[in-house]
Design a protein around this motif. Structure first.
Motif, PDB file in Angstrom:
ATOM      1  N   MET A 200       0.851  -1.354  -0.019  1.00  0.00           N
ATOM      2  CA  MET A 200       0.025   0.008   0.024  1.00  0.00           C
ATOM      3  C   MET A 200       0.758   1.095  -0.196  1.00  0.00           C
ATOM      4  N   LEU A 201       1.814   1.377   0.805  1.00  0.00           N
ATOM      5  CA  LEU A 201       2.896   2.310   0.955  1.00  0.00           C
ATOM      6  C   LEU A 201       3.757   2.610  -0.433  1.00  0.00           C
ATOM      7  N   GLY A 202       3.895   1.406  -0.997  1.00  0.00           N
ATOM      8  CA  GLY A 202       4.719   1.347  -2.437  1.00  0.00           C
ATOM      9  C   GLY A 202       3.721   2.192  -3.467  1.00  0.00           C
ATOM     10  N   VAL A 203       2.442   1.575  -3.526  1.00  0.00           N
ATOM     11  CA  VAL A 203       1.596   2.424  -4.612  1.00  0.00           C
ATOM     12  C   VAL A 203       1.377   3.810  -4.205  1.00  0.00           C
ATOM     13  N   GLY A 204       1.322   4.260  -3.023  1.00  0.00           N
ATOM     14  CA  GLY A 204       1.092   5.537  -2.541  1.00  0.00           C
ATOM     15  C   GLY A 204       2.228   6.320  -2.960  1.00  0.00           C
ATOM     16  N   TRP A 205       3.565   5.858  -2.946  1.00  0.00           N
ATOM     17  CA  TRP A 205       4.760   6.544  -3.268  1.00  0.00           C
ATOM     18  C   TRP A 205       4.601   6.697  -5.002  1.00  0.00           C
ATOM     19  N   TYR A 206       3.999   5.534  -5.543  1.00  0.00           N
ATOM     20  CA  TYR A 206       4.219   5.586  -7.134  1.00  0.00           C
ATOM     21  C   TYR A 206       2.817   6.668  -7.460  1.00  0.00           C
ATOM     22  N   GLY A 207       1.936   6.798  -6.616  1.00  0.00           N
ATOM     23  CA  GLY A 207       1.000   7.882  -6.946  1.00  0.00           C
ATOM     24  C   GLY A 207       1.610   9.097  -7.069  1.00  0.00           C
TER      25      GLY A 207
END
Length: 481
Positions: free
Chosen positions: A15-22
């Motif tokens: 979830m945090l990785g996807v947030g960073w990608y966003g």
């Protein structure tokens, strides 16, 4: 529980990785608030399902099933019906308007500063909705780590705040798709059949439970009706839901994706009630029905699988919490701060700051609220009692005026709050008094004041029909981040 810890750790890291990608995708106000208005059918349907099925629908839905049996499904079913009606009747119009908030729509239709009042009401609704899902984190982290409620709320809430601040609606959309898949596997494909099988199937449950557990109306006809009044109507007008509608690439995508999402909600509601019924069969003496979900997961599932189902529950909570949080942030910056003279420019950074501050506020409130269903009831009572009449009037009644809308919002909200104090938060009366007062005031004041100017109605009609080509489909405000 080592396997569970590994699964949950991987989920949180993802979830945090996807947030960073966003963060890389959120370059403009449109990107940050409505994902650039570019979502296709699958992403739209998945994110819409994720945002409406949160902690109250999952933990709360199982709690109602534990208490009332199959009749506990009506809370989530009423949400599903709201999604179906919204997308069958309103979604195409909303996509064409190219706005960011419910308040902007009201200002466009009534030609005035109605968003100042609607923004306050919507702010209260979206903040309390954030609180409900943040509150539910305590259940999961109690099972995993035996943490006190405040610690579980702090951990879960912080994760949601972090990825929401980073990428806004893009981060939330991408995480919601992952959460939708995990939730479908964990709740529908794993927990539901395991729970029913462990309880002896439908025959075993019927032998051990009172017949009322298999009645569709055991929760009470008045309660069922109130669920539909509160949640079905609430789903028609909530900023968190409308903001997802605004992300659709086309009106057709919004309609078809939303109807698919509505059907999914109906299935999810039935599943939660059945899981709760199975939990009552297996563990009839729980100290609190609120613990039914956590108990059945902890005692029935093997390590690793248990972690996946707990991740599914976290997914439900995080998707709703993040959607409500970005909606609260959008209402704050677009409807409230602009009314006190805040100049345009740096919208992305401003929304990030608002998201951070409001997220921390929601975490703090969640630590002192102890019932997820009551918190959700407060949110929807305020929303429906305060705004439903003015919004429906805007869409369907040309004689409605700005003064009528303004007065109805105040009358409805004050009535709801007053009767919550008089009759209690969980009473059915506040919403009816609020709607009644709002409708009467709206009609009386609208008839007593001059009609809305033709120039305003003409602009409104062009936007509603998608004929106003001066409104771009993707705003290009530069990010100052």
């Amino acid at each position: 529980m080592t396997g569970d810890y590994v699964v949950i750790a991987l989920y949180i890291a993802g979830m945090l990785g996807v947030g960073w990608y966003g963060l890389r995708l959120a370059k403009t106000k449109s990107d940050y608030l409505v994902a650039g208005r570019r979502l296709g059918w699958f992403m739209y349907s998945g994110t819409m399902s994720a945002v409406v099925l949160g902690g109250a629908s999952t933990v709360g839905g199982v709690k109602l099933g534990y208490t009332y049996g199959i009749s506990g499904m009506w809370l989530v079913v009423s949400i599903g019906v709201g999604i179906l009606v919204l997308h069958a009747l309103f979604a195409r119009r909303l996509v064409r308007l190219k706005v960011y908030t419910v308040g902007e729509m009201l200002d466009l239709r009534y030609g005035g500063r109605t968003s100042a009042v609607s923004g306050v009401v919507m702010w209260g609704y979206t903040l309390m909705l954030t609180v409900t899902s943040t509150l539910a984190f305590a259940t999961i982290f109690k099972v995993l780590f035996d943490l006190p409620n405040w610690a579980g709320i702090a951990i879960g809430g912080s994760i949601v705040v972090l990825y929401s601040v980073l990428g806004g609606m893009w981060s939330i959309t991408l995480t919601d798709i992952a959460q939708f898949v995990i939730k479908t596997i964990g709740i529908l494909a794993i927990l539901l059949p395991v729970a029913i099988s462990s309880a002896g199937g439908f025959e075993g449950m019927s032998e051990k439970l009172d017949a009322s557990f298999f009645s569709f109306t055991s929760i009470g006809t008045d309660t069922i009706i109130t669920y539909f009044v509160i949640y079905t109507f609430g789903l028609l007008i909530g900023q968190d839901i409308w903001q997802r509608v605004f992300t659709a690439r086309t009106p057709a995508i919004a309609t078809s994706g939303g109807i698919t999402s509505g059907v999914y909600c109906l299935v999810y509601g039935l599943a939660g009630a059945l899981i709760g019924t199975a939990a009552h069969t297996l563990y009839p003496d729980l100290a609190s029905a609120q613990d039914a979900f956590a108990t059945i997961v902890e005692r029935l599932l093997p390590t690793g699988v248990r972690g996946l189902v707990l991740a599914a529950a976290l997914s439900a909570m995080m998707s709703t919490a993040s959607g409500a949080l970005i909606a609260c942030s959008t209402t704050t910056t677009s409807d409230l701060l602009t009314k006190v003279g805040l100049k345009k420019g740096g919208e992305v950074s401003r929304n990030r700051i608002a998201t951070l501050v409001l997220g921390l506020l929601a975490i703090g409130i969640a630590m002192i609220v102890d019932d997820v269903v009551n918190a959700l009831t407060i949110a929807y009572d305020i929303l429906v009692g305060g705004l439903l009449v003015a919004i429906v009037g805007a869409l369907f009644w040309k004689r409605g005026t700005r003064q009528g809308a303004y007065a109805s919002m105040i009358a409805g909200t004050v009535s709801v709050v007053a009767f919550m104090i008089i009759d209690g938060v969980d009473a059915n009366t506040p919403i009816y008094w609020g709607l009644g007062a709002s409708l009467i005031v709206y009609l009386v004041v609208s008839f007593a004041t001059p009609r809305t100017a033709d120039s305003i109605l003409s602009t409104w009609t062009r936007r509603l029909n998608g004929e106003d080509t001066s409104v771009p489909t993707r705003e290009q405000e530069p990010s100052s981040a």
